[in-house]
Write a protein that holds these residues in place. Structure first.
Motif, PDB file in Angstrom:
ATOM      1  N   HIS A 328       0.656  -1.226   0.113  1.00 12.35           N
ATOM      2  CA  HIS A 328       0.033  -0.154  -0.037  1.00 12.35           C
ATOM      3  C   HIS A 328       0.767   1.291  -0.001  1.00 12.35           C
ATOM      4  O   HIS A 328       2.019   1.116   0.472  1.00 12.35           O
ATOM      5  CB  HIS A 328      -0.968   0.040   1.309  1.00 12.35           C
ATOM      6  CG  HIS A 328      -1.906  -0.999   1.137  1.00 12.35           C
ATOM      7  ND1 HIS A 328      -3.333  -0.674   1.132  1.00 12.35           N
ATOM      8  CD2 HIS A 328      -1.824  -2.525   1.486  1.00 12.35           C
ATOM      9  CE1 HIS A 328      -4.039  -2.131   1.211  1.00 12.35           C
ATOM     10  NE2 HIS A 328      -2.868  -3.045   1.325  1.00 12.35           N
ATOM     11  N   ILE A 329       0.254   2.531  -0.533  1.00 13.18           N
ATOM     12  CA  ILE A 329       0.973   3.609  -0.597  1.00 13.18           C
ATOM     13  C   ILE A 329      -0.083   4.709  -0.680  1.00 13.18           C
ATOM     14  O   ILE A 329      -1.046   4.539  -1.381  1.00 13.18           O
ATOM     15  CB  ILE A 329       2.003   3.760  -1.637  1.00 13.18           C
ATOM     16  CG1 ILE A 329       3.105   4.883  -1.633  1.00 13.18           C
ATOM     17  CG2 ILE A 329       1.258   4.182  -3.098  1.00 13.18           C
ATOM     18  CD1 ILE A 329       4.190   4.043  -0.664  1.00 13.18           C
ATOM     19  N   ASP A 330       0.337   5.635  -0.004  1.00 12.41           N
ATOM     20  CA  ASP A 330      -0.688   6.899  -0.202  1.00 12.41           C
ATOM     21  C   ASP A 330       0.258   8.137  -0.591  1.00 12.41           C
ATOM     22  O   ASP A 330       1.415   8.282  -0.368  1.00 12.41           O
ATOM     23  CB  ASP A 330      -0.971   7.298   1.389  1.00 12.41           C
ATOM     24  CG  ASP A 330      -1.998   6.436   1.738  1.00 12.41           C
ATOM     25  OD1 ASP A 330      -3.188   6.537   1.658  1.00 12.41           O
ATOM     26  OD2 ASP A 330      -1.682   5.250   2.291  1.00 12.41           O
ATOM     27  N   MET A 331      -0.481   9.082  -1.353  1.00 10.58           N
ATOM     28  CA  MET A 331       0.333  10.411  -1.677  1.00 10.58           C
ATOM     29  C   MET A 331      -0.696  11.463  -1.949  1.00 10.58           C
ATOM     30  O   MET A 331      -2.038  11.247  -1.815  1.00 10.58           O
ATOM     31  CB  MET A 331       1.047  10.046  -2.942  1.00 10.58           C
ATOM     32  CG  MET A 331       0.104   9.644  -4.162  1.00 10.58           C
ATOM     33  SD  MET A 331       1.118   9.395  -5.872  1.00 10.58           S
ATOM     34  CE  MET A 331       2.452   8.181  -5.068  1.00 10.58           C
ATOM     35  N   PHE A 332      -0.326  12.721  -2.081  1.00 10.69           N
ATOM     36  CA  PHE A 332      -1.130  13.746  -2.322  1.00 10.69           C
ATOM     37  C   PHE A 332      -0.673  14.684  -3.576  1.00 10.69           C
ATOM     38  O   PHE A 332       0.663  14.883  -3.819  1.00 10.69           O
ATOM     39  CB  PHE A 332      -1.449  14.683  -1.108  1.00 10.69           C
ATOM     40  CG  PHE A 332      -2.144  15.787  -0.995  1.00 10.69           C
ATOM     41  CD1 PHE A 332      -3.547  15.205  -0.571  1.00 10.69           C
ATOM     42  CD2 PHE A 332      -1.930  16.983  -1.489  1.00 10.69           C
ATOM     43  CE1 PHE A 332      -4.398  16.514  -0.611  1.00 10.69           C
ATOM     44  CE2 PHE A 332      -3.089  18.012  -1.521  1.00 10.69           C
ATOM     45  CZ  PHE A 332      -4.167  17.834  -0.891  1.00 10.69           C
ATOM     46  N   VAL A 333      -1.578  15.092  -4.455  1.00  9.33           N
ATOM     47  CA  VAL A 333      -1.339  15.770  -5.716  1.00  9.33           C
ATOM     48  C   VAL A 333      -2.076  17.111  -5.761  1.00  9.33           C
ATOM     49  O   VAL A 333      -3.274  17.079  -5.633  1.00  9.33           O
ATOM     50  CB  VAL A 333      -1.524  14.900  -6.911  1.00  9.33           C
ATOM     51  CG1 VAL A 333      -1.060  15.478  -8.153  1.00  9.33           C
ATOM     52  CG2 VAL A 333      -0.913  13.423  -6.592  1.00  9.33           C
ATOM     53  N   SER A 334      -1.602  18.025  -6.392  1.00 10.50           N
ATOM     54  CA  SER A 334      -2.061  19.341  -6.406  1.00 10.50           C
ATOM     55  C   SER A 334      -1.787  19.665  -7.978  1.00 10.50           C
ATOM     56  O   SER A 334      -0.697  19.698  -8.428  1.00 10.50           O
ATOM     57  CB  SER A 334      -1.774  20.336  -5.337  1.00 10.50           C
ATOM     58  OG  SER A 334      -2.467  20.326  -4.304  1.00 10.50           O
ATOM     59  N   ALA A 335      -2.794  20.367  -8.600  1.00 10.42           N
ATOM     60  CA  ALA A 335      -2.510  20.405 -10.149  1.00 10.42           C
ATOM     61  C   ALA A 335      -3.446  21.336 -10.597  1.00 10.42           C
ATOM     62  O   ALA A 335      -4.600  21.627 -10.224  1.00 10.42           O
ATOM     63  CB  ALA A 335      -2.636  19.042 -10.895  1.00 10.42           C
TER      64      ALA A 335
END
Length: 365
Positions: A328-335
């Motif tokens: 499992h992996i978590d991340m955050f993206v803004s664009a």
């Protein structure tokens, strides 16, 4: 009939729907790219007196007519679905390849849904003469999701999208600004039942949102469906699945939340992968990806929408892993997905323009 680019001026590009924020983003992106076009035409349905600055020159936006597509190689469509259904077949019949930013053709089996750098090869396989592009929310997350799928094979993807007011067009932005102006001078507002609703209830700008957006979040974007998800959430699911060619057995669960941000969207991603992952490897893959900029929270940097506005790369950070969950992996993206979509549309157009030039070069030699 097939249009032929001039050997001296290059192929002809038409922007159909050359008004509004997205058209402005396309014009801005054109100024930053190699000039591979001969003539560039600007059209809009109905009578227009507007202009748009293209390649340093203010150019009139002309009224779209039956004969507008003569000699056009690539037609960039930035219209509503109804207008696209009316005009796209006419453009194709005149010999143009249509690159469609609307939702009209995204789910059609015989129309490729293309993200440059992920499945660019599909541009060449367009039996109806149309190439579709994903919607704005998908643009925000697809590059990061591709990194995960390419390296570790997605088995389950959970997306929580924090959606800016621009999702409801300029009307949504105007409403948010009116609400913020109204509540900004009230130091106690937001602390009592119904006070925010009451404060914004008589604003002159009608709201496209089902609840106040200032000082609030709204877990509803789109129209209702029969399974509890919204139409917008289902669209992201289907677009991600089609672009990444995910198996039907891979769940993509999307929740979209309207937030009081003007332009850029943000997404929290939680993924389960077929192969073991580590935060260090994910960070390295994001650094290597040309479409992503990795921000390391260990140095005090995190992705935010206000830092993403007006630039092409997507900011990704907050990469972390639940203890003992090696898959499992978590991340955050803004664009800034308006900017991202405009740049991608031009990249697709350039692939088609290059194809046209190569075809003509073979005839000239």
């Amino acid at each position: 009939m097939t249009a032929s680019p001039s050997p001296t001026t290059g192929p002809t590009l038409a922007l159909v729907g050359a008004t509004g924020r997205f058209a402005q983003a396309i014009a801005a992106a054109l100024a930053l790219r190699d000039d591979s076009w001969g003539e560039i035409r600007l059209y809009t349905p109905g009578v227009s007196t507007r202009t748009l600055t293209v390649r340093g020159r203010e150019q009139p936006v002309e009224t779209l007519r039956e004969d507008s597509f003569g000699g056009v190689d690539v037609a960039l469509f930035n219209l509503s679905s109804d207008q696209t259904r009316e005009w796209a077949p006419r453009a194709v019949a005149a010999g143009a390849v249509v690159v469609d930013a609307s939702s009209t053709h995204r789910g059609d089996d015989d129309v490729p849904l293309v993200v440059p750098g992920i499945n660019s090869e599909l541009v060449a396989h367009r039996p109806r003469g149309i190439v579709a592009l994903p919607g704005p929310v998908t643009w925000g997350l697809i590059d990061a999701a591709h990194v995960l799928h390419q390296g570790w094979e997605l088995q389950h993807l959970v997306v929580t999208g924090l959606i800016a007011a621009v999702s409801a067009s300029d009307r949504g932005v105007a409403r948010l600004r009116e609400e913020l102006h109204t509540v900004a001078s009230e130091p106690t507002i937001g602390q009592h039942p119904g006070d925010v609703r009451g404060a914004v209830s008589d604003l002159p700008v009608a709201s496209p949102f089902p609840a106040p957006l200032a000082l609030n979040v709204i877990p509803w974007v789109g129209q209702p469906t029969d399974d509890g998800f919204t139409s917008a959430e289902r669209a992201v699911d289907q677009e991600v699945r089609k672009v990444l060619d995910l198996a039907d057995t891979v769940p993509v669960v999307v929740t979209l939340v309207q937030v009081p941000v003007v332009l850029a969207h943000s997404m929290a991603l939680h993924a389960r992968c077929a192969r073991p992952v580590s935060t260090d490897k994910i960070r390295a893959a994001c650094v290597a990806a040309p479409s992503l900029v990795h921000l390391d929270e260990r140095t005090g940097e995190v992705p935010t929408p206000v830092d993403s506005v007006g630039i092409d790369p997507r900011f990704v950070g907050r990469i972390r892993q639940p203890k003992g969950a090696g898959h499992h992996i978590d991340m955050f993206v803004s664009a800034d997905t308006t900017r991202r979509g405009a740049t991608a549309m031009l990249a697709v157009a350039e692939l088609i323009g290059h194809e046209r030039r190569e075809g003509m070069s073979a005839q000239w030699t």
